[in-house]
Each structure stands twice: as C-alpha cells, then as structure tokens.
Design an enzyme around this catalytic site. Structure first.
Site: not given
Ligand code: PAF
Length: 283
Positions: A38, A158, A35, A181, A190-191, A152, A40-41
């Site tokens: 942003h 990861q 969740g 992004v 980033s969140s 991403g 990027g997602h």
C-alpha cells in the site's frame, strides 16, 4: 508499461542477482515486506531510492511471526498487484522465497532479542511475534547484505527491535525508520485495513484522532495520567477493545511518568471486531 523487476526465489539465484547489482559499487537498500503493498510501502520505496542506488524488496509472509490463532492463512496475498507497483517504483530485484526455502524441514535456529523486544507492548499480547520477526529479518539481512534497510514507523516497537538486533549482531546495515502514511481521515495505512467492515472503517480513525488530541494536551502541560485515562476511555467508548495505550520513552520504550522524561511516544493497540490495529504518535 514499466518493466517488471527481476524476481528470484532461491538463495543461489538471489546471490547471483545481488552480485550483478553490486557491480560498480552500487549501494543496496532492502525493503522487507509481507506483500499486500500500500502507500506506506511505496513511501519506503521512495525513500529507499533517495538513499541507495539499487532497491531490493522482499515479499515473504512469514509464518513464524503469527500465532496459530492469528491471520497467517487469511493474510492478504496480492502478488500481481504488488509486482505492478514494484515495476512502477522501478525496484531492481524482488526476493520472493517460499516457506520451505526460508525454513527448510530441519530448520532449528532462532534469533531472540531482549531490550525493546521485551518492553511490555506488542510482546505482551503477541509473545511469539518478535522472535519470528528477528529470525526472518536477520535471515533476510544475511541473505541480501544490504547497506540500508527501511521500515515503517507504524510498527514502532518492531523498528526499535530490528535496529537493536542489527547493531548487536554487527550486521553492517543501517536501519531507517520512515514516518507513518495515513489515509485522509488519519487511519494509519496497513495491509490489515481491508479486514474492516464499512462501520468499523468509519470508527477506525478514532485511534489517531484520540492520540493526536492526547499528544496536544500533554504538550500543553496537562497531567499525563489524566490525559491517558481520558483517551483510553474515548477509544473504548468508540467500540474498541484496548490491548494497550501507553506513553513511553521514544527511544528506549521504557515507561515514563511525565513528558519531562521524554522524548515521548504514545503507542496504541486495539481490536475492533476481530481486526487488531496498532498506531503511534510522537508528543
Ligand atoms: O512489517 C512487516 O511487514 C514484517 O513484520 C516484516 C518486517 C516484513 C518481517 O516479516
């Protein structure tokens, strides 16, 4: 107003919803998220749309990838805003289990990987992290059985870990990495950027700028050790406490000593105040 996507919260409703989605030979893309969505997602969703006929997004803040001293409790949770973004992006299904659904009381299984998960980067500073990620992502893959899954490149290690796991376990899902992004000033989206104070936010793009310069110097034939030492100093002088700044083989993540050992990826993790930022760039 765009229609909100269907939201399912239990394995049985997920199974039913997926069965419906899969009718007429649809291909399914999974975008796993925690969740706090942003740009990027949203880039992942756009790429998912180009590659598959149906998009499933999971939203689950996964407790097992946070150490007790980390930010699980304060991790941004922006459910309403997330749902509006997913509606705009015409996502088909949102898988939003709670912690007890993913990890019932007697849950006792973990997926642990080696190879890229033990490269000595994030794993050195967050030893619990990849065990949590592989366990939850493995479970999400088994639950959703997607044809493709998108991640991403900001979490570069990861991405490599999940790719290895999916191949090793024959999970039948193709992993696709999507470029980082960035904000206009270069800071990787980033969140966790919302944790930054105004002053820290102003300094944060130093990471990208410094890596970009280092990559350019390496391409121009400058000595790797000297370039890396110089860049590390610049990052620390800007006020960061550096966890690592390393040049690694872009595929195996093994250390390299010259760009001839490449393809090369520069990877950085550093704290500014209490916020830990990671970033990376290809040389
Ligand atoms: O990158 C993330 O947001 C998380 O690590 C992931 C892949 C959703 C697993 O919880």
């Amino acid at each position: 107003m765009p229609t909100a996507p269907a939201v399912v919260r239990t394995p049985s409703s997920l199974r039913l919803a997926l069965k419906r989605l899969r009718a007429r030979r649809a291909t399914i893309a999974l975008v796993p998220t925690m969740g706090a969505l942003h740009e990027g997602h949203l880039a992942l969703l756009r790429q998912a749309k180009r590659r598959a006929s149906r998009i499933v997004v999971s939203i689950f803040v996964n407790p097992t990838q946070f150490a007790p001293h980390e930010d699980f409790g304060s991790y941004p949770r922006t459910w309403k805003a997330d749902l509006a973004k997913l509606a705009d992006a015409k996502v088909d299904l949102v898988w939003h289990p709670d912690v007890r659904t993913m990890y019932p009381q007697d849950f006792a299984t973990r997926i642990l990987t080696e190879g890229p998960a033990t490269a000595g980067l994030e794993d050195r500073f967050r030893p619990h992290f990849f065990g949590g990620v592989t366990t939850v992502v493995g479970k999400l893959f088994i639950q959703c059985r997607p044809d493709i899954a998108l991640f991403g490149q900001k979490d570069y290690q990861q991405l490599k870990v999940v790719t290895r796991m999916a191949a090793d376990l024959d999970l039948g899902v193709k992993i696709i990495g999507i470029p980082i992004v960035r904000e206009r000033d270069g800071l990787a989206m980033s969140s966790r950027n919302i944790y930054l104070s105004i002053e820290q936010r102003a300094v944060a793009p130093t990471l990208y700028r410094t890596m970009k310069k280092a990559a350019e110097q390496l391409r121009n034939g400058k000595d790797l050790e000297a370039v890396m030492a110089d860049a590390a100093e610049t990052i620390e002088d800007a006020g960061f406490s550096l966890d690592y700044f390393e040049a690694r083989h872009a595929e195996t993540l093994s250390p390299i000593h010259s760009i001839k050992d490449g393809p090369v990826r520069l990877l950085v993790a550093a704290k500014i105040g209490t916020t830990r930022l990671i970033d990376n760039i290809g040389v």
